[in-house]
Design an enzyme around this catalytic site. Structure first.
Site, PDB file in Angstrom:
ATOM      1  N   ASN A  11       0.864  -1.175   0.000  1.00 55.06           N
ATOM      2  CA  ASN A  11       0.000   0.000   0.000  1.00 55.06           C
ATOM      3  C   ASN A  11       0.907   1.233   0.000  1.00 55.06           C
ATOM      4  OD1 ASN A  11      -1.774   2.059   0.586  1.00 55.06           O
ATOM      5  ND2 ASN A  11      -2.278   1.349   2.648  1.00 55.06           N
ATOM      6  N   TRP A  12       0.947   1.913  -1.124  1.00 53.40           N
ATOM      7  CA  TRP A  12       1.892   3.037  -1.274  1.00 53.40           C
ATOM      8  C   TRP A  12       1.354   4.335  -0.678  1.00 53.40           C
ATOM      9  CZ3 TRP A  12       3.919   2.312  -7.048  1.00 53.40           C
ATOM     10  CH2 TRP A  12       4.520   1.048  -7.147  1.00 53.40           C
ATOM     11  N   GLU A  99      -6.640   4.303   8.094  1.00 53.10           N
ATOM     12  CA  GLU A  99      -6.451   5.741   7.836  1.00 53.10           C
ATOM     13  C   GLU A  99      -7.717   6.342   7.227  1.00 53.10           C
ATOM     14  OE1 GLU A  99      -2.745   5.341   5.721  1.00 53.10           O
ATOM     15  OE2 GLU A  99      -1.832   4.679   7.594  1.00 53.10           O
ATOM     16  N   GLU A 169      -5.143  -5.413  10.518  1.00 52.85           N
ATOM     17  CA  GLU A 169      -4.090  -4.420  10.730  1.00 52.85           C
ATOM     18  C   GLU A 169      -4.326  -3.694  12.052  1.00 52.85           C
ATOM     19  OE1 GLU A 169      -2.255  -3.092   6.780  1.00 52.85           O
ATOM     20  OE2 GLU A 169      -4.129  -2.010   6.960  1.00 52.85           O
ATOM     21  N   GLY A 234       2.945  -1.248   4.262  1.00 55.08           N
ATOM     22  CA  GLY A 234       2.991   0.175   3.937  1.00 55.08           C
ATOM     23  C   GLY A 234       4.424   0.601   3.679  1.00 55.08           C
ATOM     24  N   GLY A 235       5.073   1.122   4.715  1.00 54.57           N
ATOM     25  CA  GLY A 235       6.406   1.716   4.581  1.00 54.57           C
ATOM     26  C   GLY A 235       7.410   0.865   3.823  1.00 54.57           C
TER      27      GLY A 235
HETATM   28  P1  PGA Z   1       3.030  -0.070   7.595  1.00 49.47           P
HETATM   29  O1  PGA Z   1       1.563   0.175   7.004  1.00 49.47           O
HETATM   30  O2  PGA Z   1       3.571  -1.332   6.974  1.00 49.47           O
HETATM   31  O3  PGA Z   1       3.809   1.150   7.227  1.00 49.47           O
HETATM   32  O4  PGA Z   1       2.875  -0.244   9.077  1.00 49.47           O
HETATM   33  C1  PGA Z   1       0.662  -0.895   6.820  1.00 49.47           C
HETATM   34  C2  PGA Z   1      -0.629  -0.398   6.230  1.00 49.47           C
HETATM   35  O5  PGA Z   1      -1.062   0.716   6.538  1.00 49.47           O
HETATM   36  O6  PGA Z   1      -1.259  -1.100   5.427  1.00 49.47           O
END
Ligand code: PGA
Length: 253
Positions: A11-12, A99, A169, A234-235
């Site tokens: 997930n960018w 988010e 998550e 994510g990151g």
């Molecule tokens: P993260 O994000 O790997 O940066 O913790 C995960 C996500 O929001 O899907």
């Protein structure tokens, strides 16, 4: 290690301009674009979607969009519909990422409408669920996750359930560097799987991904858990080497 096909998704979020997104997509195409024993997906920002889709053509990597409205069309400035997402060439959509829930105020019911709308146009929805740190400390983890699953899948027929992916998550683990331990994650994943099995015939076969600070260093031990079928990253999905290493995680089998 589960018997279901592993799924590694990036997930960018609101990162990458078009040139950087294409470089990342091209790098992934070269490194992991032929890994047919696992599902691989990326969710670029809207502005780079078409470029990334083109960069990944001919690879096994699927491309999705990070959120969509359930309405077919209308006066929703800044938003896109599920139909427009399909029209753009996506096959996947995230629904109810924490988010979106926290910053944009999406409710459990709205997320459920998104899932229904996504399925109706042939998209595979990734329904994201997870508790906050306060909810975990108040021992409400399962109450919250069950509520989000119930509402998120409320309008989904038994038949369509097979086309859904669930991502657990924990909000406290997203972008914080705090990863749930494999035991903490497995515990919730086992409850999710049991819930899915009761919800629809074959529900236990859905891919249930873990998300929250997944990195090359911890993906294998998370993936070793019986009910963890993949990762939503994510990151660590923003860097070609780190996401390739996550995709290629060694199951030790
Ligand atoms: P993260 O994000 O790997 O940066 O913790 C995960 C996500 O929001 O899907």
């Amino acid at each position: 290690m589960s018997t279901r096909k592993p799924c590694l998704a990036g997930n960018w979020k609101m990162y990458k301009n078009r040139a950087d997104a294409v470089a990342l997509g091209t790098g992934l195409h070269d490194r992991v674009g032929d890994q047919t024993d696992r599902d691989v997906a990326v969710f670029p920002p809207l502005t780079a979607f078409a470029d990334v889709r083109d960069a990944l053509e001919g690879s096994i990597i699927e491309v999705g969009i990070q959120c969509g409205r359930p309405e077919a069309e209308g006066a929703f400035t800044g938003a896109v519909s599920m139909g427009q997402i399909v029209d753009a060439g996506a096959t996947l959509v995230l629904c109810g990422h924490s988010e979106r829930r926290q910053i944009f105020g999406e409710t459990d019911e709205e997320v459920g409408s998104q899932v229904v709308a996504a399925l109706a146009v042939g998209l595979r929805p990734y329904l994201c669920v997870g508790e906050t740190i306060d909810e975990r400390q108040a021992e409400k983890t399962w109450e919250v996750v069950e509520r989000q699953l119930t509402a998120g899948l409320a309008g989904v027929s038994d038949e369509d359930m097979a086309r859904c992916v669930v991502a657990y998550e924990p909000v406290w683990a997203i972008g914080t560097g705090l990863t749930a331990t494999p035991e903490q994650a497995q515990d919730v994943h086992a409850s999710i799987r049991a819930w899915l099995a009761k919800r629809a015939p074959g529900g236990e076969n859905l891919q249930v991904l873990y998300g929250g600070s997944v990195k090359p260093a911890n993906v294998a031990e998370l993936m070793a858990s019986e009910d963890i079928d993949g990762a939503l990253v994510g990151g660590a999905s923003l860097d070609v080497e780190s996401f390739s290493a996550i995709v290629r995680f060694d199951s030790g089998e």
